[in-house]
Design a protein around this motif. Structure first.
Motif, PDB file in Angstrom:
ATOM      1  N   ARG A  75       0.832  -1.218   0.000  1.00 30.45           N
ATOM      2  CA  ARG A  75       0.000   0.000   0.000  1.00 30.45           C
ATOM      3  C   ARG A  75       0.860   1.259   0.000  1.00 30.45           C
ATOM      4  O   ARG A  75       0.563   2.232  -0.660  1.00 30.45           O
ATOM      5  N   GLU A  94       2.010   1.972  -3.370  1.00 34.12           N
ATOM      6  CA  GLU A  94       0.957   2.476  -4.259  1.00 34.12           C
ATOM      7  C   GLU A  94       0.749   3.987  -4.103  1.00 34.12           C
ATOM      8  O   GLU A  94       0.008   4.592  -4.870  1.00 34.12           O
ATOM      9  N   HIS A 101      -0.905   6.072  -2.035  1.00 28.98           N
ATOM     10  CA  HIS A 101      -2.267   6.611  -1.917  1.00 28.98           C
ATOM     11  C   HIS A 101      -2.207   7.999  -1.293  1.00 28.98           C
ATOM     12  O   HIS A 101      -1.672   8.143  -0.194  1.00 28.98           O
ATOM     13  N   THR A 160      -7.084  10.703   1.397  1.00 29.96           N
ATOM     14  CA  THR A 160      -8.374  10.876   0.722  1.00 29.96           C
ATOM     15  C   THR A 160      -9.466  11.007   1.760  1.00 29.96           C
ATOM     16  O   THR A 160      -9.523  10.203   2.690  1.00 29.96           O
ATOM     17  N   GLU A 195     -10.246  -3.873   3.327  1.00 31.31           N
ATOM     18  CA  GLU A 195      -9.909  -2.948   2.254  1.00 31.31           C
ATOM     19  C   GLU A 195     -10.706  -3.349   1.015  1.00 31.31           C
ATOM     20  O   GLU A 195     -10.982  -4.530   0.812  1.00 31.31           O
ATOM     21  N   GLU A 232     -12.006   1.182   3.100  1.00 29.16           N
ATOM     22  CA  GLU A 232     -11.039   2.112   3.702  1.00 29.16           C
ATOM     23  C   GLU A 232     -11.445   3.565   3.471  1.00 29.16           C
ATOM     24  O   GLU A 232     -10.835   4.475   4.028  1.00 29.16           O
ATOM     25  N   LEU A 233     -12.491   3.764   2.651  1.00 30.74           N
ATOM     26  CA  LEU A 233     -12.970   5.134   2.430  1.00 30.74           C
ATOM     27  C   LEU A 233     -14.343   5.361   3.058  1.00 30.74           C
ATOM     28  O   LEU A 233     -14.900   6.454   2.937  1.00 30.74           O
ATOM     29  N   THR A 283      -6.471   4.863   7.338  1.00 29.29           N
ATOM     30  CA  THR A 283      -6.796   5.907   6.362  1.00 29.29           C
ATOM     31  C   THR A 283      -7.630   7.022   6.997  1.00 29.29           C
ATOM     32  O   THR A 283      -7.920   8.024   6.353  1.00 29.29           O
TER      33      THR A 283
END
Ligand SMILES: Nc1ncnc2c1ncn2[C@@H]1O[C@H](COP(=O)(O)OP(=O)(O)OP(=O)(O)O)[C@@H](O)[C@H]1O
Ligand SMILES: [Mg+2]
Length: 548
Positions: A64, A67, A69, A72, A245, A259-260, A384
């Motif tokens: 992760r 990646e 991220h 967000t 996730e 995760e959002l 997150t």
């Protein structure tokens, strides 16, 4: 799913004075339709604890990071930055007053199985280290019976019902549980009762001798009775927990990566408050349920379960004072201790266990609402999360009054009244620590309404007494494109303040963005309140909130 209310529209012509977003001129979405029929039953997720922890701690954590991220903000929020009702969450104490009776009853729709004896034992509990049984009460209702760890009477059963009821009042789906008492003569062994200690074991018959042996491992009161936690079997077909996730690929209603999701990221703040550290996939359960009203309609509902390690109980029964402070395996903490030769004092070292009977290692003095740690690092929504998720959760958490918390703690039926008082006091103290922390990290204004052409709002730091500093709000209005319309200041008039009547933006929508900047000695921050005219009623109303 209904159309998202939030529209991300760039204002034209250079950098706008008031940046995106702009909102649709529509009422906020209060309920999400994620209860559309799922004709093919999603598969059951098999949980391998070691793989889950390895993945969460090492492999996936590393990949992760690679990646890249960007941070967000949570999705699945409406234009007012709230989580709408869905199969994950139902707004309760955040949107209405709950009576102490309602809180004490919590999710329970039936009276306790204690009133419906004898209980037929059909099997032992599969999984977990402790003794447990599946029973059917005299009504035919099925329950999982769980017990306190020997040497720690009343702790796990008590913590379980308290945390379960508080998370229900917040809005999560939880199991229907109660603390019960029974005697061995209340149990009847089913003819085909079986033992199965783990998913990979074969079933073997549960004999009267084995039942007696298992009962002998449980703490018994001086009057010969046993205390247990009865968890009513959830309706529907179990599908295992939700992935930490992404989404469940075979559930078309599950569209926001977990995760959002706001309510999953915000769960951190409630879990920290309650020290509910046993957050892992096997303590969530998705059920493929039948709609109670619409015939032949099935969909997935998302539950939380197994709350008995909360309120400091993991630290006592697991004999591990680090629980809640470090992950169970925490390379960062290990490296830190190595580099400093263990000389730096760790906050968990001072935790004292000297609490009344029934109470775990739960205290307020060592609590940090942003540094609390669950046992496993694998639950991605907790990594997150951001301050807006915490602010959302804290607004809900602060709604519990002391009287309400006391009513919930009483349902744990502690034998020592000091346990009830201590836990109520500590819940209040940790609640206040949470409010003081997060209301100083996001502009603590909420409850926006248009009254007589002005914006009125609550200042939650003033409402809950976290500050007494003199407060002024600098108010500036802008049109849709971000061009200034006017400015004024408003001194705080107690916890709720109204601005002067607003100049409105042009056009039939009268779209206006009101910037409210809080100014006091110990805090400065702003909130953007978007208002517009409802074309059918002509009424000007709040259509969106943006917290920069
Ligand atoms: N009320 C319930 N309805 C349906 N299933 C349940 C209920 N309570 C528990 N279960 C199932 O039983 C499993 C074990 O229950 P629970 O998590 O409460 O016990 P445990 O002692 O922690 O065991 P484990 O270590 O397996 O998690 C859960 O993962 C869940 O699948
Ligand atoms: Mg469990």
């Amino acid at each position: 799913m209904r159309a998202l209310t939030l529209l991300l529209v760039a204002a034209c012509g250079g950098a706008p004075r008031i940046p995106s977003p702009r909102f649709a001129n529509a009422p906020p979405v209060e309920i999400v339709n994620d209860r559309r029929d799922v004709a093919h039953r999603p598969g059951e997720r098999v949980f391998f604890q070691d793989v889950y922890n390895y993945d969460g701690l090492v492999q996936r954590r590393f990949t992760r990071e690679l990646e890249l991220h960007p941070p967000t903000r949570a999705r699945g929020v409406n234009a007012l930055d709230e989580a709408p009702d869905s199969t994950w969450f139902t707004n309760r104490i955040g949107v209405r007053d709950l009576s102490t009776d309602e809180l004490a009853r919590g999710p329970n729709t039936l009276d306790s199985p204690e009133q419906h004896k004898p209980w037929t034992v059909t099997s032992t509990k599969t999984g977990g280290a402790e003794v447990g049984f599946m029973i059917t009460d005299a009504r035919g209702e099925k329950y999982l019976l769980k017990f306190d760890t020997r040497g720690f009477p009343e702790q796990e059963t008590g913590a379980h019902v308290i945390t379960e009821k508080l998370l229900w009042a917040v809005g999560y789906n939880v199991t229907e549980d109660s603390v019960v008492r029974f005697r061995s003569e209340d149990l009847v062994l089913a003819k085909n009762a079986y033992v199965r200690d783990s998913e990979v074991d074969d079933k073997r018959p549960l004999t009267a001798e084995e039942l007696a042996h298992r009962l002998s491992r449980i703490e018994r009161s001086s009057d010969g009775s046993y205390r247990a936690l009865a968890s009513r079997m959830l309706p529907g077909v179990p599908l295992g927990g939700h992935p930490a996730e992404g989404v469940r690929d075979d559930d078309p209603n599950d569209r926001i990566p977990h995760e959002l999701r706001r309510e999953l990221r915000g769960l951190y703040t409630f879990a920290a408050w309650l020290d509910h550290g046993d957050i892992q996939e096997s303590n969530f359960l998705d059920m493929y349920a039948t709609d109670p009203v619409v015939e032949n309609c099935h969909y997935v509902e998302h539950y939380l379960l197994d709350f008995g390690k909360s309120l400091g109980v993991f630290a006592t029964t697991g004999k591990d004072p680090r629980r809640g402070y470090d992950y169970w395996f925490d390379p960062t903490a290990i490296a830190g201790a190595l580099v400093t030769f263990g000389l730096v004092e760790r906050s968990w070292e001072d935790r004292h266990h000297d609490h009344p009977r029934g109470v775990g290692a739960y205290d307020a003095a060592s609590f940090d609402p942003d540094e609390w740690r669950p046992t496993s690092a694998a639950y991605v929504p907790f990594t997150t999360r951001d301050r807006y998720d915490a602010f959302w959760a804290t607004k809900i958490l602060m709604r519990f009054t002391r009287e309400q918390l006391h009513a919930v703690v009483q349902t744990a039926q502690y034998s020592d009244p000091r346990a009830t008082e201590y836990l109520t006091d500590t819940l209040v103290a940790r609640q206040r620590a949470t409010g003081a922390y997060w209301f100083a990290r996001v502009n603590p204004l909420d409850g926006f309404r248009i009254e007589h052409g002005a914006v009125c709002f609550d200042d939650l730091a003033l409402r809950y007494g976290f500050t007494a500093a003199a407060t002024t709000y600098a108010v500036a209005s802008f049109d849709f494109a971000g061009r200034p319309l006017g400015a004024s200041t408003a001194p705080a008039s107690g916890a709720r303040t109204c601005t002067q009547a607003l100049p409105l933006g042009p056009g039939p929508d009268a779209y206006t963005i009101v910037e409210i900047a809080t100014q006091r000695a110990d805090y400065a921050g702003r909130t953007l309140v978007h208002v517009a005219r409802d074309r059918s009623s002509g009424e000007v109303r709040v259509i969106g909130i943006w917290r920069p």
